[in-house]
Design an enzyme around this catalytic site. Structure first.
Site, short mmCIF file in Angstrom:
data_model
loop_
_atom_site.label_atom_id
_atom_site.label_comp_id
_atom_site.label_asym_id
_atom_site.label_seq_id
_atom_site.Cartn_x
_atom_site.Cartn_y
_atom_site.Cartn_z
N ASN A 85 12.79 -0.60 -53.11
CA ASN A 85 13.45 -1.88 -53.35
C ASN A 85 14.57 -1.67 -54.35
O ASN A 85 14.37 -1.04 -55.40
CB ASN A 85 12.43 -2.89 -53.89
CG ASN A 85 11.34 -3.21 -52.88
OD1 ASN A 85 11.58 -3.22 -51.68
ND2 ASN A 85 10.14 -3.47 -53.37
N GLN A 92 13.69 -5.74 -55.97
CA GLN A 92 13.29 -4.90 -57.10
C GLN A 92 12.93 -5.77 -58.30
O GLN A 92 13.71 -6.65 -58.69
CB GLN A 92 14.44 -3.95 -57.47
CG GLN A 92 14.06 -2.97 -58.58
CD GLN A 92 15.17 -1.95 -58.85
OE1 GLN A 92 16.25 -1.99 -58.26
NE2 GLN A 92 14.88 -1.02 -59.75
N HIS A 98 12.02 3.62 -58.48
CA HIS A 98 10.69 4.02 -58.03
C HIS A 98 10.59 3.95 -56.52
O HIS A 98 11.22 3.12 -55.87
CB HIS A 98 9.61 3.14 -58.66
CG HIS A 98 9.83 1.66 -58.49
ND1 HIS A 98 10.72 0.95 -59.26
CD2 HIS A 98 9.29 0.75 -57.64
CE1 HIS A 98 10.71 -0.32 -58.89
NE2 HIS A 98 9.85 -0.47 -57.90
P1 5GP Z 1 9.34 -3.48 -57.22
O1 5GP Z 1 9.03 -4.91 -56.92
O2 5GP Z 1 10.25 -3.35 -58.43
O3 5GP Z 1 9.81 -2.69 -56.06
O4 5GP Z 1 7.94 -2.82 -57.59
C1 5GP Z 1 7.39 -2.86 -58.86
C2 5GP Z 1 5.94 -2.50 -58.71
O5 5GP Z 1 5.42 -2.17 -59.98
C3 5GP Z 1 5.07 -3.64 -58.17
O6 5GP Z 1 4.43 -3.22 -56.96
C4 5GP Z 1 4.07 -3.89 -59.30
O7 5GP Z 1 2.77 -4.19 -58.82
C5 5GP Z 1 4.10 -2.60 -60.07
N1 5GP Z 1 3.83 -2.74 -61.49
C6 5GP Z 1 4.42 -3.62 -62.35
N2 5GP Z 1 3.93 -3.47 -63.59
C7 5GP Z 1 3.02 -2.47 -63.52
C8 5GP Z 1 2.17 -1.85 -64.48
O8 5GP Z 1 2.16 -2.19 -65.67
N3 5GP Z 1 1.36 -0.85 -64.03
C9 5GP Z 1 1.34 -0.44 -62.73
N4 5GP Z 1 0.49 0.55 -62.39
N5 5GP Z 1 2.13 -0.99 -61.80
C10 5GP Z 1 2.95 -2.00 -62.18
#
Ligand code: 5GP
Ligand code: ZN
Length: 112
Positions: A85, A92, A98
């Protein structure tokens, strides 16, 4: 330093490690969207894929290889999905580059 993934990398915030080397760290997503949901991040803070300049080409390849290697080790022989994302419209929510590795169930297309 306020980046949640930088805090995970330096162990200020705990996580469940899946893979690590000198360049990348992979850990279980805290809110899994599939039976296997692993996040693969560069140890270096890069805000998003859009902010990865030409000097990061090899690192980007290493992130993708790492995702495939984790998928093999987790036995995802029937397939899996890699998601990056990027930016607000890309969904994102954490501004540290990531890869999501999602597997263990059938995926639908197109994503929402
Ligand atoms: P995005 O939405 O930015 O593509 O994905 C961010 C991801 O990070 C989400 O799937 C969310 O669940 C994960 N995430 C956010 N905060 C934390 C955290 O403190 N620990 C872990 N293990 N995952 C996290
Ligand atoms: Zn960061």
């Amino acid at each position: 330093m306020s980046c949640v993934f930088c805090k995970i990398i330096d162990s200020t915030i705990p996580s469940t490690p899946v893979f690590q080397d000198d360049l990348v760290y992979a850990f279980a997503d805290i809110n899994p969207k599939a039976p296997v949901h692993v996040l693969i991040v560069p140890r270096e803070h890069i805000g998003s894929l859009d902010q990865a300049d030409e000097s990061k080409r090899a690192l980007l390849g290493h992130l993708l290889w790492t995702a495939a290697e984790i998928a093999r080790k987790k036995g995802l022989a029937n397939g899996y999905r890699i998601v990056v994302n990027t930016g607000a419209e890309g969904g994102q929510t954490v501004d540290h580059l990531h890869l999501h590795l999602l597997g263990g169930r059938g995926m639908t297309w197109p994503p929402g």
